[in-house]
Design an enzyme around this catalytic site. Structure first.
Site, mmCIF file in Angstrom:
data_model
loop_
_atom_site.group_PDB
_atom_site.id
_atom_site.type_symbol
_atom_site.label_atom_id
_atom_site.label_comp_id
_atom_site.label_asym_id
_atom_site.label_seq_id
_atom_site.Cartn_x
_atom_site.Cartn_y
_atom_site.Cartn_z
ATOM 1 N N GLU A 104 0.815 -1.218 0.000
ATOM 2 C CA GLU A 104 0.000 0.000 0.000
ATOM 3 C C GLU A 104 0.852 1.273 0.000
ATOM 4 O O GLU A 104 0.649 2.171 0.813
ATOM 5 C CB GLU A 104 -0.983 -0.041 1.183
ATOM 6 C CG GLU A 104 -1.872 -1.279 1.107
ATOM 7 C CD GLU A 104 -2.760 -1.503 2.328
ATOM 8 O OE1 GLU A 104 -2.685 -0.713 3.278
ATOM 9 O OE2 GLU A 104 -3.520 -2.488 2.318
ATOM 10 N N GLU A 141 -5.939 -10.427 -1.838
ATOM 11 C CA GLU A 141 -6.714 -10.347 -0.584
ATOM 12 C C GLU A 141 -8.213 -10.267 -0.895
ATOM 13 O O GLU A 141 -8.936 -9.463 -0.302
ATOM 14 C CB GLU A 141 -6.301 -9.095 0.202
ATOM 15 C CG GLU A 141 -4.835 -9.012 0.518
ATOM 16 C CD GLU A 141 -4.467 -7.768 1.321
ATOM 17 O OE1 GLU A 141 -5.371 -7.086 1.829
ATOM 18 O OE2 GLU A 141 -3.263 -7.488 1.430
HETATM 19 O O1 G3I Z 1 -4.151 -10.921 18.048
HETATM 20 C C1 G3I Z 1 -4.747 -9.870 18.766
HETATM 21 C C2 G3I Z 1 -5.491 -10.368 19.927
HETATM 22 O O2 G3I Z 1 -4.577 -11.003 20.808
HETATM 23 C C3 G3I Z 1 -6.184 -9.207 20.600
HETATM 24 O O3 G3I Z 1 -6.948 -9.662 21.655
HETATM 25 C C4 G3I Z 1 -7.079 -8.478 19.619
HETATM 26 C C5 G3I Z 1 -7.716 -7.244 20.221
HETATM 27 O O4 G3I Z 1 -7.998 -6.277 19.250
HETATM 28 O O5 G3I Z 1 -6.294 -8.067 18.539
HETATM 29 C C6 G3I Z 1 -5.700 -9.143 17.856
HETATM 30 O O6 G3I Z 1 -4.970 -8.673 16.781
HETATM 31 C C7 G3I Z 1 -5.703 -8.129 15.708
HETATM 32 C C8 G3I Z 1 -5.361 -8.931 14.461
HETATM 33 O O7 G3I Z 1 -5.964 -8.352 13.351
HETATM 34 C C9 G3I Z 1 -5.830 -10.367 14.550
HETATM 35 O O8 G3I Z 1 -7.195 -10.433 14.553
HETATM 36 C C10 G3I Z 1 -5.273 -6.709 15.533
HETATM 37 O O9 G3I Z 1 -5.708 -5.937 16.625
HETATM 38 C C11 G3I Z 1 -5.854 -6.148 14.264
HETATM 39 O O10 G3I Z 1 -5.325 -4.861 14.038
HETATM 40 C C12 G3I Z 1 -5.485 -7.044 13.130
HETATM 41 O O11 G3I Z 1 -6.098 -6.552 11.977
HETATM 42 C C13 G3I Z 1 -5.582 -7.010 10.759
HETATM 43 C C14 G3I Z 1 -5.207 -5.811 9.901
HETATM 44 O O12 G3I Z 1 -4.824 -6.224 8.619
HETATM 45 C C15 G3I Z 1 -4.039 -5.068 10.522
HETATM 46 O O13 G3I Z 1 -2.936 -5.891 10.544
HETATM 47 C C16 G3I Z 1 -6.634 -7.837 10.070
HETATM 48 O O14 G3I Z 1 -6.816 -9.034 10.809
HETATM 49 C C17 G3I Z 1 -6.169 -8.168 8.660
HETATM 50 O O15 G3I Z 1 -7.227 -8.810 7.993
HETATM 51 C C18 G3I Z 1 -5.825 -6.892 7.927
HETATM 52 O O16 G3I Z 1 -5.330 -7.228 6.660
HETATM 53 C C19 G3I Z 1 -5.001 -6.132 5.812
HETATM 54 C C20 G3I Z 1 -3.802 -6.525 4.989
HETATM 55 O O17 G3I Z 1 -2.740 -6.861 5.825
HETATM 56 C C21 G3I Z 1 -3.381 -5.392 4.046
HETATM 57 N N1 G3I Z 1 -4.496 -4.989 3.236
HETATM 58 C C22 G3I Z 1 -5.710 -4.660 3.938
HETATM 59 C C23 G3I Z 1 -6.138 -5.817 4.825
HETATM 60 C C24 G3I Z 1 -7.447 -5.538 5.504
HETATM 61 O O18 G3I Z 1 -7.328 -4.448 6.373
#
Ligand code: G3I
Length: 569
Positions: free
Chosen positions: A166, A279
């Site tokens: 991105e 994705e």
């Molecule tokens: O693992 C922790 C957990 O221990 C905790 O209790 C919980 C509380 O919020 O958070 C958990 O982590 C989260 C993680 O996803 C796993 O679910 C993070 O907060 C959350 O920020 C994270 O979000 C991910 C996001 O990227 C940021 O990394 C999404 O799952 C993931 O689907 C999303 O993927 C992105 C791609 O990397 C790039 N393109 C866009 C796409 C969608 O946003």
């Protein structure tokens, strides 16, 4: 006896393994995975550890039987893998990659460099802004360590990497449409170049991607972003950057112009680039299976579309939430038959010629396989009296080996950015055998930055950081002023020096008892070209007015006459 039982046990184990292997082959034989493999397509999905670990009913079986590619969705992000600077944790990502390998699946690496504030560790983001931000060199080094460590850890095991995630920010006001992220602002636009080079160096067998959302060409309002990605890729390729593909994230709404997406894939293919749908979620898929069908067909009709990857298996674990209905399996982990059918049908009907082309294209090794190009020797003909190319880049310094003085000067740290372009003066000091310190000016012209990487080939030296053009062809500099004629140095009283980078020759009488009373300089025809009969000092500079040529200087002291040779450029 014990031995026999063990044998029996192990043969039973073998039988069980064989049984499960056969049943899983059978299952694979009926899944999307088989059709995709026949079409030469990586049909994949990401698996986060949250999905992976609790193993919702049938999750792992579905993963391995319906897909031929899987990878960690979050666990390879900077924040998770290098939470502490220089300390790498691959525990979670290893388990997903090991699963992929155990099931003959390919993997993606998501993602190396991302601007997301929340997905980078605090130690890194703390100095992205504020009063003590990282310097360019520091951030480059952090980036290099991170990329090199992560990619090397999976060398030969992860087939494609999202190197930059991105990196476009259409609204940011950058002339090339780049996102003004901390990576870009601190390092410069060439952070992208360096990231790709570091990744390629760490694993020359991996395909390297620029991954972007909204650059697919799905809707007209995103065409500007699509074109920005295309233009960036073109510039990177023109500079020889090892970029091999564009990731289409494909977080899609209800309307998707798959014709325009297909055309975009084709255009990128003409640059030699792969496209991976990386994705995918398709909003309201239950109602719109045609969106899935058309997108799959867009991929299948382009041989350079090599991966088709959804952002999870089922709606329940989708980052978009169950209401989106974005994935192929619903929130109760039942596959959506209409979507499943259109995808299967499309893959089964894939044009075999294009599939064959895709397989051949996908098998090509990532370029360049030869060592990355090194800079040509900087172009500098003569500079301040030098007769040979005297410049090289050592570490982060531009180093001048002076053929004239025999000394080494570390001049400055060239930075591969436009700010060093132009002619600048640099100053070096030189002490001549305890005689005096000369501060001399040299002028160096740096041309446009062909200069994107540091330490390109990993040999600890910088490469192609600056291109140096010739200083003006010098005339009038003293090339040589030596003793050697009539053995004038035998009494060790007289020293003759070419002043570095100067037009004159310094003559100094050391014994203090005598004085130089006169100097006469003759050309090789014996004609006097310079004369000073009233020196009466222990030192004198001569020869400043001489033109190019070889001369003999006669130096008369109170009790002796010496001779020496002077060569002027
Ligand atoms: O693992 C922790 C957990 O221990 C905790 O209790 C919980 C509380 O919020 O958070 C958990 O982590 C989260 C993680 O996803 C796993 O679910 C993070 O907060 C959350 O920020 C994270 O979000 C991910 C996001 O990227 C940021 O990394 C999404 O799952 C993931 O689907 C999303 O993927 C992105 C791609 O990397 C790039 N393109 C866009 C796409 C969608 O946003």
């Amino acid at each position: 006896m014990q031995f026999k039982i063990q044998n029996l046990f192990s043969s039973k184990l073998n039988f069980l393994c064989l049984f499960f292997a056969i049943s899983s082959i059978t299952a694979i034989g009926q899944g999307l995975r088989t059709y995709a493999t026949e079409a030469g397509l990586n049909f994949g999905t990401m698996a986060t550890i949250q999905q992976f670990r609790p193993n919702p009913k049938g999750y792992k079986d579905t993963l391995s039987t319906q897909f031929n590619m899987t990878f960690p969705g979050n666990e390879l992000k900077f924040k998770n893998v290098e939470k502490e600077r220089g300390v790498f944790n691959f525990a979670y990502s290893d388990s997903v990659i090991a699963f992929a390998e155990a099931h003959g699946m390919k993997s993606r690496g998501h993602c190396l460099i991302w601007h997301s504030f929340s997905q980078n560790p605090a130690w890194l983001t703390d100095r992205w802004y504020g009063t003590n931000p990282w310097s360019r060199a520091e951030l480059l080094s952090i980036m290099k360590t991170h990329i090199t460590s992560v990619v090397s850890h999976y060398k030969g095991r992860i087939s494609e990497w999202d190197v930059i995630n991105e990196g476009i920010g259409i609204g940011d006001g950058h002339p090339n449409g780049l996102r003004k992220s901390p990576w870009q602002s601190i390092i410069g636009d060439d952070y992208i170049d360096s990231a790709f080079v570091y990744a390629h160096r760490a694993d020359p067998t991996a395909y390297l991607y620029f991954n972007e959302y909204g650059g697919e060409g799905a809707i007209a309002s995103e065409y500007a972003k699509r074109d920005t990605v295309y233009n960036l890729a073109k510039r990177l390729l023109a500079r020889g950057i090892p970029i091999h593909g564009i990731g289409f994230e494909a977080h899609f709404g209800n309307y998707v112009n798959t014709g325009a997406i297909s055309a975009n894939m084709k255009k990128l293919g003409e640059l030699g680039l792969r496209v991976s749908i990386t994705e995918l979620d398709m909003m309201n898929t239950t109602n719109l299976p045609n969106n899935w069908k058309n997108l799959m067909n867009a991929c299948l009709e382009n041989y350079n579309c090599t991966s088709f990857v959804t952002w999870g298996i089922d709606d329940k674990t989708s980052w978009m939430g169950s209401d989106c209905g974005c994935l192929i399996w619903d929130s109760t982990f039942v596959r959506k038959s209409a979507v499943y059918k259109v995808l299967s049908d499309a893959m089964k009907a894939a044009n075999p010629n294009i599939s064959a082309q895709r397989k051949a294209f996908a098998a090509q090794l990532p370029y360049p396989q030869t060592p990355l190009p090194k800079a040509a020797t900087p172009t500098i003909n003569y500079c301040q009296g030098e007769t040979a190319v005297p410049l090289s880049v050592v570490g982060s310094k531009l180093r001048w080996y002076s053929t004239l003085t025999g000394n080494v000067y570390d001049l400055f740290a060239p930075t591969p950015s436009t700010k060093d372009v132009g002619t600048k003066s640099y100053f070096v000091s030189q002490t001549i055998s305890g005689l005096e310190s000369q501060r001399v000016e040299i002028k160096i012209t740096v041309t446009a930055p062909t200069t994107w990487y540091q330490d390109l080939d990993g040999d600890g030296k910088g490469d192609q950081m600056v291109k140096l053009v010739a200083c003006a062809q010098p005339t009038g500099y003293v090339k040589e002023a030596s003793t050697g004629i009539n053995d004038i140095s035998s009494d060790n009283n007289l020293n003759v020096y070419p002043l570095p980078f100067k037009e004159s020759v310094m003559i100094r009488l050391n014994n203090g008892d005598n004085q130089i009373v006169g100097v006469r300089i003759l050309n090789l025809s014996g004609v006097t070209v310079e004369q000073n009969d009233e020196v009466n000092k222990s030192f004198i500079s001569v020869g400043a007015g001489l033109s190019k040529g070889v001369y003999i200087a006669l130096i008369t002291t109170s009790n002796k006459t010496y001779s020496t040779r002077i060569v002027k450029l």
